[in-house]
Design a protein around this motif. Sequence first.
Motif, PDB file in Angstrom:
ATOM      1  N   ALA A   1      -1.726   5.804   4.007  1.00 46.14           N
ATOM      2  CA  ALA A   1      -2.326   5.044   5.108  1.00 46.14           C
ATOM      3  C   ALA A   1      -2.217   5.818   6.416  1.00 46.14           C
ATOM      4  O   ALA A   1      -3.157   5.844   7.220  1.00 46.14           O
ATOM      5  CB  ALA A   1      -1.641   3.690   5.236  1.00 46.14           C
TER       6      ALA A   1
ATOM      7  N   ILE B   1       0.827  -1.197   0.000  1.00 46.01           N
ATOM      8  CA  ILE B   1       0.000   0.000   0.000  1.00 46.01           C
ATOM      9  C   ILE B   1       0.864   1.251   0.000  1.00 46.01           C
ATOM     10  O   ILE B   1       2.078   1.197   0.249  1.00 46.01           O
ATOM     11  CB  ILE B   1      -0.947   0.018   1.222  1.00 46.01           C
ATOM     12  CG1 ILE B   1      -0.149   0.022   2.541  1.00 46.01           C
ATOM     13  CG2 ILE B   1      -1.909  -1.141   1.174  1.00 46.01           C
ATOM     14  CD1 ILE B   1      -1.007   0.207   3.774  1.00 46.01           C
TER      15      ILE B   1
ATOM     16  N   ILE C   1      -5.653   0.379  -0.322  1.00 46.24           N
ATOM     17  CA  ILE C   1      -5.920   0.511   1.103  1.00 46.24           C
ATOM     18  C   ILE C   1      -7.408   0.260   1.329  1.00 46.24           C
ATOM     19  O   ILE C   1      -8.256   0.781   0.613  1.00 46.24           O
ATOM     20  CB  ILE C   1      -5.555   1.921   1.613  1.00 46.24           C
ATOM     21  CG1 ILE C   1      -4.066   2.180   1.469  1.00 46.24           C
ATOM     22  CG2 ILE C   1      -5.987   2.111   3.062  1.00 46.24           C
ATOM     23  CD1 ILE C   1      -3.679   3.624   1.725  1.00 46.24           C
TER      24      ILE C   1
ATOM     25  N   GLN D   1      -4.424  -4.266   4.262  1.00 47.38           N
ATOM     26  CA  GLN D   1      -3.920  -4.605   2.934  1.00 47.38           C
ATOM     27  C   GLN D   1      -4.090  -6.110   2.774  1.00 47.38           C
ATOM     28  O   GLN D   1      -3.870  -6.866   3.714  1.00 47.38           O
ATOM     29  CB  GLN D   1      -2.462  -4.191   2.764  1.00 47.38           C
ATOM     30  CG  GLN D   1      -1.517  -4.706   3.837  1.00 47.38           C
ATOM     31  CD  GLN D   1      -0.140  -4.095   3.727  1.00 47.38           C
ATOM     32  OE1 GLN D   1       0.415  -3.971   2.642  1.00 47.38           O
ATOM     33  NE2 GLN D   1       0.415  -3.693   4.853  1.00 47.38           N
TER      34      GLN D   1
END
Length: 344
Positions: free
Chosen positions: A173, A168, A333, A303
């Motif tokens: 994130a 990701i 994500i 993930q």
Amino acid sequence: MSVTRATLADIAREAGVSTATVDRVLNNRLGVRERTRDRVLSVAGRLGYLEGGRLVAEIGDMADVVELDFLVPGGTNTFLHLLASCLAEQERLRRDVRVRVHMIEGFNPDALAERLHGIEGTTRGVGLVGIDHPTVREAIRSLAVAGIPVLTLCSDISHVPRVSYVGIDNRAAGRVAGYLIGRFIRADRGKVALFAGSLSYRGHEEREMGFRHILEEEFRELAVVELREVRDDSERSYAEAKALLARHPDLAGIYNIGAGNRGIARALEEAGRAKSTVFVGHELTEHTRRFLLSGTMDAVIDQNPRVEAREAVDRLRRAVQGDERPFGPSVRIQTVFRENIPEA
């Protein structure tokens, strides 16, 4: 030795989908959900589906079985153990690779570098979840000089000749985590704390940066009071979280950048603060599912390890074949709350 030739209808019947869906999956076309794609590939692999001497589910030269090695940190990180299992499973799903998974000491760059040097003459491609450290970077450069493609997983490594990164966007994130905590707390002011496995992992460092940046941009009323590195160890995270809660009885939120969610959840529950302290972490596992359902965790940023494993093996196999086309986006994500927990 003859090979049983299954049909598209056989695969569709076993997987519970239409033949059109099977065709899209086997020819790597868009428009199929990841869970469905995984189920179809699993069935196709089990039935030994062949067409023209090739396994259509994963296109490749069947005469050339490529040996790939993946180095994954060991320890108590449940997600990384899931990832290792999914990588090993790719050998069963595909007919063009032999996958070896090495579980290594996760926070010892010298041990990782030594293992990289050790497999240099025995592998065609290497994937690793590794610390961004000079000895590791030098070992990767040595593999590249030997003509062995290297791919990074979950956490990227800077300034090395790797062929791809699969994982990701860790900075994004961190921003998602900061946004969630800021919206959940919704106070004039408040204290938040961060836990990380190790900021030697570039992915953990990027998550911290993303988190701090969005707090500075949109939630200046929230202050990061502490950051603790717990080496992804549940017992260590428990001890640090217990001490943290004692020092800050008014702590409003916790963002766990890495693993160790079990220890933090235990400390919150023992202190009677599981429902009053916002807790956001990473990776949907059997443990974080339970914490979401109980309300101890408010959100999990996930993930998909199966997607990650499939992408990693496929990209590394293609790199070994000399495919120099740029790879597209990596892993999406997904934010999981108690109300949208997907099937296991």
